[in-house]
Design an enzyme around this catalytic site. Structure first.
Site, PDB file in Angstrom:
ATOM      1  N   GLU A 262      50.785  46.008  47.712  1.00 22.24           N
ATOM      2  CA  GLU A 262      49.811  45.056  47.175  1.00 22.24           C
ATOM      3  C   GLU A 262      50.292  44.753  45.760  1.00 22.24           C
ATOM      4  O   GLU A 262      50.063  45.512  44.828  1.00 22.24           O
ATOM      5  CB  GLU A 262      48.436  45.701  47.196  1.00 22.24           C
ATOM      6  CG  GLU A 262      47.315  44.685  47.166  1.00 22.24           C
ATOM      7  CD  GLU A 262      46.600  44.698  45.843  1.00 22.24           C
ATOM      8  OE1 GLU A 262      46.795  43.714  45.097  1.00 22.24           O
ATOM      9  OE2 GLU A 262      45.880  45.653  45.566  1.00 22.24           O
ATOM     10  N   CYS A 296      44.582  41.642  40.218  1.00 17.46           N
ATOM     11  CA  CYS A 296      45.637  40.919  40.940  1.00 17.46           C
ATOM     12  C   CYS A 296      45.060  39.651  41.552  1.00 17.46           C
ATOM     13  O   CYS A 296      45.792  38.721  41.851  1.00 17.46           O
ATOM     14  CB  CYS A 296      46.302  41.805  41.965  1.00 17.46           C
ATOM     15  SG  CYS A 296      45.139  42.555  43.060  1.00 17.46           S
TER      16      CYS A 296
HETATM   17  C1  UN1 Z   1      43.311  44.418  42.385  1.00 20.58           C
HETATM   18  O1  UN1 Z   1      43.166  43.704  41.411  1.00 20.58           O
HETATM   19  O2  UN1 Z   1      44.324  45.161  42.506  1.00 20.58           O
HETATM   20  O3  UN1 Z   1      39.053  41.273  45.216  1.00 20.58           O
HETATM   21  C2  UN1 Z   1      42.301  44.550  43.464  1.00 20.58           C
HETATM   22  C3  UN1 Z   1      38.972  41.830  44.126  1.00 20.58           C
HETATM   23  C4  UN1 Z   1      38.736  43.327  44.112  1.00 20.58           C
HETATM   24  C5  UN1 Z   1      40.020  44.056  44.261  1.00 20.58           C
HETATM   25  C6  UN1 Z   1      41.111  43.666  43.322  1.00 20.58           C
HETATM   26  N1  UN1 Z   1      37.830  43.677  45.163  1.00 20.58           N
HETATM   27  O4  UN1 Z   1      39.048  41.224  43.067  1.00 20.58           O
END
Ligand code: UN1
Length: 510
Positions: A262, A296
């Site tokens: 990820e 992310c």
């Molecule tokens: C991340 O930033 O690694 O959808 C995960 C989202 C959160 C998860 C982010 N539930 O923004």
């Protein structure tokens, strides 16, 4: 240590960062300080592990796996339910620790613990409902079906920005799947990991399974790289930058291990001229400013239809002006600090580069003159061909781009090398379905009238292209943590019939 609640979570002034089979080892690595990014002050310190302790951690995980894999899945689920109850009991304290250690506002800190609780609920349900396939055999009196077995000890590498939720996505599913695990958290968030490990130890040791969850805090060279090349970890699930993921994928592939990656996102929201602007602006604000732009899934690009672009900019600027920046533990704060000094410098360098490439800063772009690592959220009017648009700067920089049609907007959405999340704001059903069609968004997540961040755990989370292709959390993500066995049983008393009509060993009749 001035924060008394830390004691409740088992955090001391100096903590061991290595836990093998429920035992905290005296790490022989360097001391790591956990810094509060809102003040730049130390919260507590951690004694890291190195290669010696790493071996003990792996051995503990291997031994635990041999027992854990034989415990029926629903029984494993019952133990995960106890973890869930502990997360709920300590939600406030754990959420506060997340805020203190990584600087996200308290609502988001507690939200992260809620994400772990939701994930546990999901995993408990899954433990009683793992699906499987029965397939029609072409041979008479044969049964064919699939069995999913636990995979082995799993390596989990997490980033600072979701110091517990992303662990929970992996760990709680891995646990009900029958896997043990080794967790290497980010060096920016060691205390959250230690507090979580204390909870795991408490619950798991009661049942004689202390070695299911293990912790290895240490530098990437000592721990992360070892995990990548370690055949005893059949799966490495890693969250972080595209560069880290590329190296990880290569090293793990070399030994034919599996990866679940990820990695970076470069997420866009397309706003069409028929969109409800109020909804769009609220979502952009949360997506671009939330977590100080360090998700992310953060919204990095707005692709606005030229008819509404100016109005969108002026309303968005107004909303940005009202963002209260400051202490993440103050419930009135909307944006906390960046994680560290380096992140602030990276943002400032990115802004210099953006200006060189023809980007115009419409709002923000400053480093705040106060203790801690604070910046102002930034809006940039960007030319379409600006090379910086390709880069994920982990900071609250939002680019505004102009489009004339949905086709052009989709092309721009898909033009970057990352493919995590995407969103379209429209009230037109044709637009909506075009965006969701094979010629629409190329991302792992495609939302309509919802922003790019804040996904629920029930869906599969992850993205395409340089985002790494992995899927975590809900849907059928559990499959990554198991190995599949195709089984054919001949229940007749006759010699086995061969598939593809092959006759073998019996003379053909003339
Ligand atoms: C991340 O930033 O690694 O959808 C995960 C989202 C959160 C998860 C982010 N539930 O923004």
């Amino acid at each position: 240590m001035e924060h008394s609640f830390l004691k409740k979570l088992g955090i001391e002034k100096e903590n061991s960062g290595i836990c093998a089979g429920g035992v905290w080892l005296k790490g022989s690595g360097e001391i790591l300080d956990s810094i509060n990014p809102a003040t730049g002050q130390k919260i507590a310190s951690v004694r890291q592990g190195n290669a010696n302790e790493y071996e003990e951690v792996i051995t503990a995980a291997q031994e635990a796996f041999k027992l854990w894999r034989n415990l029926p899945a629903p029984k494993r689920g019952e133990i995960v339910r106890e973890l869930r109850n502990e997360f709920a009991q300590y939600k406030k304290e754990l959420g506060t620790l997340v805020s203190l250690e990584v600087g996200k506002i308290i609502a988001e800190g507690e939200g992260e613990i809620q994400e772990a609780i939701d994930m546990a609920d999901y995993a408990v349900g899954l433990s009683r409902s793992f699906p499987g396939k029965v397939l029609p055999s072409e041979r008479p009196e044969h049964h064919m079906y699939e069995i999913w077995h636990p995979l082995g000890p799993v390596g989990i590498i997490t980033a600072f920005n979701f110091p517990i939720a992303v662990w929970a996505w992996n760990a709680l599913i891995a646990a009900v799947c029958g896997d043990s695990m080794v967790w290497k958290p980010s060096s920016e968030a060691p205390l959250t990991a230690i507090a979580t490990q204390h909870i795991c130890n408490r619950v798991l040791s009661k049942h004689g399974f202390a070695g299911v969850c293990n912790l290895a805090i240490g530098p990437s060279e000592d721990i992360g790289e070892k995990m990548a090349s370690d055949r005893r970890l059949p799966l490495i699930s890693a969250t972080g930058s595209c560069n880290m993921g590329k190296k990880m994928a290569q090293t793990v592939a070399e030994r034919f291990g599996k990866t679940l990656l990820e990695l970076g996102g470069n997420n866009a929201i397309i706003v069409m001229d028929d969109a409800t602007l109020d909804t769009a602006i609220q979502s952009i604000l949360f997506g671009a400013v939330g977590t100080a732009g360090q998700r992310c899934t953060t919204t990095r690009r707005i692709i606005a239809h030229k008819k509404i672009k100016d109005e969108l900019i002026s309303r968005l600027t107004l909303a940005y002006k009202q963002v209260s920046i400051g202490d993440p533990l103050d419930t009135n704060t909307l944006m906390g600090p960046l994680i560290n000094e380096k992140a602030v410098n990276t943002m400032m360098h990115a802004l210099e580069q953006i200006k060189k490439e023809g980007g115009k800063i419409l709002f923000g772009g400053e480093k705040l003159d106060r203790e801690g690592f604070f910046v102002t959220p930034t809006i940039v009017l960007a030319p379409k061909d600006m090379p910086m648009l390709e880069k994920e700067t982990f900071a609250p920089i939002l680019y505004i781009l102009e489009c004339e049609s949905l086709d052009e907007a989709i092309e721009m959405n898909n033009s970057v090398s990352q493919g995590l999340s995407s969103a379209l704001f429209t009230n037109n059903v044709q637009n909506e379905h075009k965006f969701l069609s094979p010629e629409g968004s190329d991302c792992g997540i495609a939302n309509v009238n919802i922003g790019t961040s804040g996904a629920e755990i029930g869906g599969a989370f992850g993205g395409e292209k340089e985002t790494g292709g992995g899927r975590e959390a809900g849907s059928d993500s559990w499959k990554a943590y198991m190995r599949r066995q195709t089984v054919t049983v001949n229940y007749s008393k006759k010699p086995p019939a061969l598939s593809q009509g092959i006759q073998f060993g019996t003379p053909k009749k003339k």
